[in-house]
Scaffold this motif. Structure first.
Motif, PDB file in Angstrom:
ATOM      1  N   ALA A 229      -2.862  -7.076 -12.678  1.00 11.85           N
ATOM      2  CA  ALA A 229      -3.327  -6.997 -11.291  1.00 11.85           C
ATOM      3  C   ALA A 229      -2.549  -7.950 -10.394  1.00 11.85           C
ATOM      4  O   ALA A 229      -2.207  -7.604  -9.254  1.00 11.85           O
ATOM      5  CB  ALA A 229      -4.824  -7.311 -11.227  1.00 11.85           C
ATOM      6  N   GLY A 230      -2.256  -9.134 -10.905  1.00  9.31           N
ATOM      7  CA  GLY A 230      -1.519 -10.114 -10.114  1.00  9.31           C
ATOM      8  C   GLY A 230      -0.131  -9.628  -9.758  1.00  9.31           C
ATOM      9  O   GLY A 230       0.316  -9.777  -8.605  1.00  9.31           O
ATOM     10  N   HIS A 231       0.573  -9.045 -10.715  1.00  8.72           N
ATOM     11  CA  HIS A 231       1.930  -8.558 -10.440  1.00  8.72           C
ATOM     12  C   HIS A 231       1.910  -7.343  -9.527  1.00  8.72           C
ATOM     13  O   HIS A 231       2.760  -7.208  -8.637  1.00  8.72           O
ATOM     14  CB  HIS A 231       2.637  -8.213 -11.751  1.00  8.72           C
ATOM     15  CG  HIS A 231       3.278  -9.398 -12.416  1.00  8.72           C
ATOM     16  ND1 HIS A 231       4.345 -10.069 -11.875  1.00  8.72           N
ATOM     17  CD2 HIS A 231       2.974 -10.029 -13.577  1.00  8.72           C
ATOM     18  CE1 HIS A 231       4.704 -11.065 -12.676  1.00  8.72           C
ATOM     19  NE2 HIS A 231       3.875 -11.063 -13.711  1.00  8.72           N
ATOM     20  N   LEU A 232       0.967  -6.446  -9.718  1.00 15.94           N
ATOM     21  CA  LEU A 232       0.915  -5.252  -8.870  1.00 15.94           C
ATOM     22  C   LEU A 232       0.638  -5.619  -7.416  1.00 15.94           C
ATOM     23  O   LEU A 232       1.075  -4.918  -6.498  1.00 15.94           O
ATOM     24  CB  LEU A 232      -0.151  -4.292  -9.396  1.00 15.94           C
ATOM     25  CG  LEU A 232       0.116  -3.679 -10.779  1.00 15.94           C
ATOM     26  CD1 LEU A 232      -0.987  -2.700 -11.146  1.00 15.94           C
ATOM     27  CD2 LEU A 232       1.479  -2.982 -10.825  1.00 15.94           C
ATOM     28  N   ALA A 233      -0.065  -6.730  -7.220  1.00 15.04           N
ATOM     29  CA  ALA A 233      -0.363  -7.164  -5.855  1.00 15.04           C
ATOM     30  C   ALA A 233       0.771  -7.985  -5.246  1.00 15.04           C
ATOM     31  O   ALA A 233       0.865  -8.100  -4.014  1.00 15.04           O
ATOM     32  CB  ALA A 233      -1.650  -7.993  -5.851  1.00 15.04           C
ATOM     33  N   ALA A 234       1.645  -8.531  -6.070  1.00 13.90           N
ATOM     34  CA  ALA A 234       2.657  -9.475  -5.585  1.00 13.90           C
ATOM     35  C   ALA A 234       3.968  -8.812  -5.182  1.00 13.90           C
ATOM     36  O   ALA A 234       4.812  -9.454  -4.560  1.00 13.90           O
ATOM     37  CB  ALA A 234       2.927 -10.538  -6.655  1.00 13.90           C
ATOM     38  N   HIS A 235       4.173  -7.546  -5.526  1.00 12.49           N
ATOM     39  CA  HIS A 235       5.442  -6.869  -5.241  1.00 12.49           C
ATOM     40  C   HIS A 235       5.196  -5.655  -4.351  1.00 12.49           C
ATOM     41  O   HIS A 235       4.290  -4.859  -4.600  1.00 12.49           O
ATOM     42  CB  HIS A 235       6.109  -6.419  -6.552  1.00 12.49           C
ATOM     43  CG  HIS A 235       6.463  -7.539  -7.474  1.00 12.49           C
ATOM     44  ND1 HIS A 235       7.704  -8.146  -7.506  1.00 12.49           N
ATOM     45  CD2 HIS A 235       5.722  -8.181  -8.422  1.00 12.49           C
ATOM     46  CE1 HIS A 235       7.715  -9.085  -8.419  1.00 12.49           C
ATOM     47  NE2 HIS A 235       6.532  -9.143  -8.990  1.00 12.49           N
ATOM     48  N   ASP A 236       6.033  -5.511  -3.316  1.00 13.25           N
ATOM     49  CA  ASP A 236       5.906  -4.370  -2.415  1.00 13.25           C
ATOM     50  C   ASP A 236       6.414  -3.079  -3.064  1.00 13.25           C
ATOM     51  O   ASP A 236       5.883  -2.003  -2.809  1.00 13.25           O
ATOM     52  CB  ASP A 236       6.681  -4.633  -1.119  1.00 13.25           C
ATOM     53  CG  ASP A 236       6.074  -5.774  -0.307  1.00 13.25           C
ATOM     54  OD1 ASP A 236       4.843  -5.966  -0.414  1.00 13.25           O
ATOM     55  OD2 ASP A 236       6.823  -6.463   0.411  1.00 13.25           O
ATOM     56  N   ASP A 237       7.473  -3.205  -3.861  1.00 16.58           N
ATOM     57  CA  ASP A 237       8.063  -2.047  -4.535  1.00 16.58           C
ATOM     58  C   ASP A 237       7.213  -1.718  -5.759  1.00 16.58           C
ATOM     59  O   ASP A 237       7.095  -2.529  -6.676  1.00 16.58           O
ATOM     60  CB  ASP A 237       9.496  -2.390  -4.953  1.00 16.58           C
ATOM     61  CG  ASP A 237      10.211  -1.217  -5.592  1.00 16.58           C
ATOM     62  OD1 ASP A 237       9.565  -0.464  -6.353  1.00 16.58           O
ATOM     63  OD2 ASP A 237      11.426  -1.060  -5.351  1.00 16.58           O
TER      64      ASP A 237
END
Length: 264
Positions: free
Chosen positions: A185-193
């Motif tokens: 969840a953290g990574h999916l929220a941290a990247h626009d692409d």
């Protein structure tokens, strides 16, 4: 996350199907989303070349590096353990390794780490034990400048299973679903692409799961509690890794154009 470990993960999880090679620029681009800076990548590459894990190669997209035969064997073994592709029956015998350590302290430290990675635990001073003989044992000993005698034994006292901290390992497996969920969840929220986000999330997921290779020797069911949580945690990992893989593969293809022609 250290650059050397990240490179092992990258070659093992993404580049194996593409000839286990990539240009330096692509390696830098692929590790940027997981927070590894270019200078750290280049330094780690140099060290891995000196240690026999990578070798330079000329590629159409520029100078690059390929995994050596030694590295390929290590990566294939790790991949089999990560994705649970090996489930050989246990014959009831423990594999004992009586080590004569090298005089160099750093070599001894590396050897201890390698033995733990291969599934061994220190049963007594200079005596290591594992549930099965590792095919990588001779290579680990040779790299450290060490020697060893080996034996197989059915009855060993104290119980070899006591050589591992099974309580801590159980707690780690029990906590894995929450750890994996928060990480993704953290990574999916941290990247626009979205493809880059999936790649970073899956990369970090595999990296964290890979730590179990150092902690869990893969003890046979015969010496584990009946409710051992490893399989449930492994199913959780496989489901999340599989869900993220298509988008992660698209990001790899963008960073490494030749990856588009590689099998999934």
């Amino acid at each position: 996350m250290h650059a050397r470990s990240a490179l092992f993960d990258l070659y093992g999880d993404h580049l194996r199907a593409c000839g286990s090679q990539a240009p330096v620029a692509a390696l830098v681009r692929l590790l940027a989303p997981v927070g590894i800076a270019a200078p750290a990548v280049r330094t780690a590459i140099s060290r891995m070349v000196m240690q026999g894990w990578l070798e330079p190669v000329a590629l159409p997209d520029g100078r690059g590096y390929r995994a050596t035969d030694q590295a390929t064997r290590r990566l294939d073994e790790a991949r089999a353990r990560i994705y649970r592709r090996r489930d050989e029956p246990w014959d009831g015998h423990w594999h004992l390794v009586l080590v004569t350590y090298p005089p160099d302290r750093s070599a001894r430290t590396r050897l201890r780490a390698d033995l733990a990675y291969l599934g061994y635990a220190e049963l007594a001073d200079t005596v290591w034990v594992g549930p099965v003989a590792s095919p990588e044992l001779d290579g680990a000993l040779a790299r450290a400048g060490a020697t060893a005698r080996t034996a197989r034994a059915r009855d060993v006292a104290p119980s070899p299973a006591d050589a591992w901290d099974l309580a801590a390992l159980r707690a780690s497996y029990d906590g894995w679903p929450a750890v994996a969920g928060a990480l993704v969840a953290g990574h999916l929220a941290a990247h626009d692409d979205p493809d880059e986000a999936a790649f970073a999330a899956r990369f970090h997921l595999v990296h964290e799961w890979r730590k179990f290779l150092f902690a869990d020797p893969g003890l046979p069911a015969e010496v584990l509690p009946a409710d051992w949580p490893r399989d449930e945690a492994a199913q959780c990992f496989a489901a999340e890794a599989g869900r993220l893989k298509p988008a992660a593969d698209r990001f790899v293809a963008r960073c490494l154009p030749s990856a588009a022609d590689c099998p999934a």
